[in-house]
Write a protein that holds these residues in place. Structure first.
Motif, PDB file in Angstrom:
ATOM      1  N   SER A 115      -1.983  38.639  54.561  1.00  0.00           N
ATOM      2  CA  SER A 115      -1.549  37.309  54.157  1.00  0.00           C
ATOM      3  C   SER A 115      -0.044  37.130  54.205  1.00  0.00           C
ATOM      4  O   SER A 115       0.450  36.016  54.113  1.00  0.00           O
ATOM      5  CB  SER A 115      -2.031  37.025  52.728  1.00  0.00           C
ATOM      6  N   TYR A 147       1.329  30.569  59.196  1.00  0.00           N
ATOM      7  CA  TYR A 147       1.232  31.296  57.935  1.00  0.00           C
ATOM      8  C   TYR A 147       1.702  30.419  56.773  1.00  0.00           C
ATOM      9  O   TYR A 147       1.036  30.316  55.735  1.00  0.00           O
ATOM     10  CB  TYR A 147       2.079  32.570  57.988  1.00  0.00           C
ATOM     11  N   ASP A 148       2.859  29.777  56.949  1.00  0.00           N
ATOM     12  CA  ASP A 148       3.387  28.920  55.878  1.00  0.00           C
ATOM     13  C   ASP A 148       2.520  27.685  55.663  1.00  0.00           C
ATOM     14  O   ASP A 148       2.288  27.253  54.524  1.00  0.00           O
ATOM     15  CB  ASP A 148       4.821  28.505  56.224  1.00  0.00           C
ATOM     16  N   GLU A 151      -0.723  28.610  53.877  1.00  0.00           N
ATOM     17  CA  GLU A 151      -0.448  28.913  52.473  1.00  0.00           C
ATOM     18  C   GLU A 151      -0.300  27.634  51.654  1.00  0.00           C
ATOM     19  O   GLU A 151      -0.790  27.543  50.524  1.00  0.00           O
ATOM     20  CB  GLU A 151       0.829  29.758  52.387  1.00  0.00           C
ATOM     21  N   SER A 154      -3.763  25.845  51.129  1.00  0.00           N
ATOM     22  CA  SER A 154      -4.692  26.468  50.180  1.00  0.00           C
ATOM     23  C   SER A 154      -4.369  26.144  48.719  1.00  0.00           C
ATOM     24  O   SER A 154      -5.107  26.569  47.838  1.00  0.00           O
ATOM     25  CB  SER A 154      -4.678  27.985  50.387  1.00  0.00           C
TER      26      SER A 154
END
Length: 276
Positions: A115, A147-148, A151, A154
């Motif tokens: 992650s 990835y950012d 994140e 979520s």
């Protein structure tokens, strides 16, 4: 859980399943060992760890500072990144540690390893000698940005729904771009490509397969055969009827002879009974 230690429960929440099985096995086997102090200084304590009832093999565990830093002569931590049973034995029985020290938990064995962003992938603002248009570089840059975004998506349901709709919209637009590019694509042929194709064709004509080298040893076709190998094997012949193709065990004549013998014995027995 295999042990009542708190350190095992903490490891189960941090490690992946495979890494936790290795750690759990080491922690469970640490109960078979005993530790006795060999030397004491102002900076470190040295313990000798052996199996209960045995004096060898002897492993030396050195505790430094407050007792949370340890080194063992088996060097399992240095090789695998997971604490060995000897250090866990000293931690549990001498240092009285009920938790897993953070500096002994490597990120690559934890459940949150994937992650986090990968630091080895160059970012957009880093000067890299590799060409920007390569697929690998483009894929790496896109993954860093995703990835950012994932994140953030979520964090709540609204953000996740907004991200899903935007992702589907971008996906459809990119598919439409591919169809438009394939219909209107015109591939220009320049002089460099012509020269390159000529060089490749000339290279393929000049470079041929290497000459075939025969295998070592005498060829099988020229080997002198033993006279026994060239002899014609004789067919088996029955010792009763003298015919080929079977032996006396399954000879039809022998079976008839046995039947006649049994009948003759029965006839003789009946004549004897009548005379009596």
């Amino acid at each position: 859980m295999k042990t009542p230690f708190k350190i095992e429960e903490e490891a189960a929440l941090v490690y992946t399943r495979k890494s936790f099985i290795i750690f759990q096995e080491e922690l469970f086997n640490s109960l078979r060992y005993q530790a006795r102090r060999l030397s004491l200084t102002s900076e470190a304590k040295t313990y000798g760890v052996t199996v209960h009832g045995k004096e060898t093999p002897l492993y030396h565990v050195i505790l430094e500072g407050s007792g949370e830093h340890a080194t063992c002569t088996c060097h399992m931590w240095e090789f695998m990144g997971i604490l060995c049973r000897h250090i866990l034995c000293v931690f549990g029985k001498k240092a009285k540690l009920n938790r897993l020290p953070e500096h002994y938990v490597l990120d690559r064995w934890t459940i949150n390893a994937k992650s986090r962003p990968i630091p080895h992938i160059p970012c957009c603002d880093v000067q890299v000698s590799v060409e920007v248009d390569e697929p690998t570089m483009r894929r790496s840059k896109s993954m860093i940005q995703l990835y950012d975004i994932v994140e953030l998506a979520s964090q709540s349901v609204e953000k996740h729904n907004h991200f899903t709709l935007a992702l589907e919209k971008v996906h459809k637009e990119m598919l439409a771009m591919d169809e438009h590019v394939e219909c209107s694509r015109v591939v220009p042929v320049n002089d460099d490509q012509i020269v390159r194709s000529q060089v490749v064709s000339n290279f393929s004509q000049t470079v041929q397969d290497p000459p075939r080298v025969p295998t070592k040893g005498r060829p099988k076709s020229l080997r002198a055969k033993n006279p026994k190998e060239t002899q014609i094997t004789k067919k088996r012949r029955c010792s009763i009827c003298k015919n080929e193709g079977h032996v006396k065990n399954n000879c039809p004549s022998a079976s008839r002879m046995r039947k006649l013998k049994v009948l003759s014995q029965r006839g003789a027995a009946e004549e004897g009974i009548r005379e009596v």
